[in-house]
Design a protein around this motif. Structure first.
Motif, PDB file in Angstrom:
ATOM      1  N   SER A 152     -65.229-103.655  -7.133  1.00 35.31           N
ATOM      2  CA  SER A 152     -65.548-104.944  -7.755  1.00 35.31           C
ATOM      3  C   SER A 152     -65.161-106.105  -6.848  1.00 35.31           C
ATOM      4  N   LEU A 153     -64.003-106.014  -6.226  1.00 37.38           N
ATOM      5  CA  LEU A 153     -63.548-107.077  -5.335  1.00 37.38           C
ATOM      6  C   LEU A 153     -64.402-107.151  -4.071  1.00 37.38           C
ATOM      7  N   SER A 171     -65.906-104.689 -14.998  1.00 41.07           N
ATOM      8  CA  SER A 171     -65.308-103.466 -14.469  1.00 41.07           C
ATOM      9  C   SER A 171     -64.694-102.685 -15.625  1.00 41.07           C
ATOM     10  N   VAL A 172     -65.099-101.430 -15.778  1.00 39.65           N
ATOM     11  CA  VAL A 172     -64.659-100.616 -16.904  1.00 39.65           C
ATOM     12  C   VAL A 172     -63.750 -99.497 -16.391  1.00 39.65           C
ATOM     13  N   PHE A 186     -57.435-108.564  -9.704  1.00 44.32           N
ATOM     14  CA  PHE A 186     -58.467-109.575  -9.945  1.00 44.32           C
ATOM     15  C   PHE A 186     -57.849-110.975 -10.029  1.00 44.32           C
ATOM     16  N   LYS A 187     -56.753-111.092 -10.768  1.00 39.52           N
ATOM     17  CA  LYS A 187     -56.124-112.394 -10.971  1.00 39.52           C
ATOM     18  C   LYS A 187     -55.649-113.003  -9.657  1.00 39.52           C
ATOM     19  N   GLU A 188     -55.229-112.168  -8.724  1.00 37.28           N
ATOM     20  CA  GLU A 188     -54.700-112.658  -7.443  1.00 37.28           C
ATOM     21  C   GLU A 188     -55.802-112.913  -6.414  1.00 37.28           C
ATOM     22  N   LEU A 216     -64.500-112.067 -12.543  1.00 37.05           N
ATOM     23  CA  LEU A 216     -64.156-110.648 -12.582  1.00 37.05           C
ATOM     24  C   LEU A 216     -63.520-110.316 -13.930  1.00 37.05           C
ATOM     25  N   ASN A 217     -64.097-109.347 -14.626  1.00 40.35           N
ATOM     26  CA  ASN A 217     -63.616-108.977 -15.963  1.00 40.35           C
ATOM     27  C   ASN A 217     -63.271-107.497 -15.998  1.00 40.35           C
ATOM     28  N   ILE A 218     -62.067-107.168 -16.476  1.00 42.54           N
ATOM     29  CA  ILE A 218     -61.682-105.762 -16.620  1.00 42.54           C
ATOM     30  C   ILE A 218     -61.753-105.376 -18.096  1.00 42.54           C
ATOM     31  N   HIS A 219     -62.306-104.219 -18.371  1.00 42.33           N
ATOM     32  CA  HIS A 219     -62.441-103.709 -19.733  1.00 42.33           C
ATOM     33  C   HIS A 219     -61.731-102.358 -19.801  1.00 42.33           C
TER      34      HIS A 219
END
Length: 236
Positions: free
Chosen positions: A52-53, A65-66, A80-82, A89-92
């Protein structure tokens, strides 16, 4: 013991909580994935969030991103946050089947580097063998169903597998009226056998002449590999 982090030129992957560490083939995958444009991207089995990155660096897209594993999902969220692209960017943290069933979004680019069970089977001649051969955690059949559910009409999916598992996945995709064909054949060395295959998946039939790349020639990275990874690896 692998490092607890992997530093790229534009982002950092912390990986201490993840079973699946940063690998050379995953980096190659993220750097190679091809699309004319992508507004919505889905990463199935995000792990550390590496793919993803890498795609966030290349595409101005919203990326979902799952990841089913709690530790890995937390790690990906922190990565993602950093990063410079945290706003898209979303994590599920859930299984991909549930995510696909509840999603109303159709993705124009899907990527997956799924876990796999390396089979000792050497041919596709036995239907029974094929039926019994399943990936650990995310089967080729399930992955095909999910892609069919959330891929846009003109979208593309790319999946990284060893050679046998790639053949199995192509058969499973065909059963879902999808077309999956080898797009990149990866070797560790020019004189060695096939190491990994990146398959391209579309809803409509298409012509495909796979590219081929070797990661190293002797101890040195090949020029082709360096060309792909130079925007990511610190020392290229």
């Amino acid at each position: 013991m692998p490092n607890s982090y992997f530093q790229f030129k534009q982002f950092k992957i912390n990986q201490g909580q993840c079973a699946m560490k940063v690998s050379t083939e995953a980096c190659l995958f993220g750097a190679w994935v091809q699309a004319n444009s992508a507004e919505r991207i889905l990463d199935i089995g995000a792990g550390t969030g590496l793919l993803s990155l890498m795609l966030a660096q290349r595409f101005d897209a919203v990326i979902d991103s799952v990841e089913i594993d709690e530790g890995a999902a937390h790690q990906a969220s922190e990565n993602f946050k950093e990063s410079p692209w945290s706003d898209r960017l979303n994590i599920h943290h859930k299984d991909i089947q549930s995510f696909a069933e509840s999603s109303s979004i159709k993705y124009d680019l899907i990527i997956s580097n799924p876990p796999f069970f390396k089979s000792s089977l050497k041919s596709l001649s036995s239907t029974r063998n094929l039926a019994l051969h399943q990936s650990e955690g995310l089967s080729a059949s399930t992955l095909s169903v999910v892609i069919d559910k959330v891929l846009s009409n003109e979208g593309k999916a790319f999946v990284l597998y060893p050679e046998y598992e790639s053949q199995l996945f192509s058969l499973e995709a065909k059963a879902k009226n999808l077309f999956a064909k080898p797009a990149l054949i990866v070797k560790n060395q020019p004189n060695k056998g096939v190491f990994r295959i990146i398959s391209e998946v579309q809803r409509n039939d298409f012509d495909a002449i796979p590219e081929q790349i070797s990661i190293r020639d002797g101890k040195e990275y090949t020029n082709e590999f360096v060309g792909l990874l130079k925007d990511y690896y610190l020392h290229l």
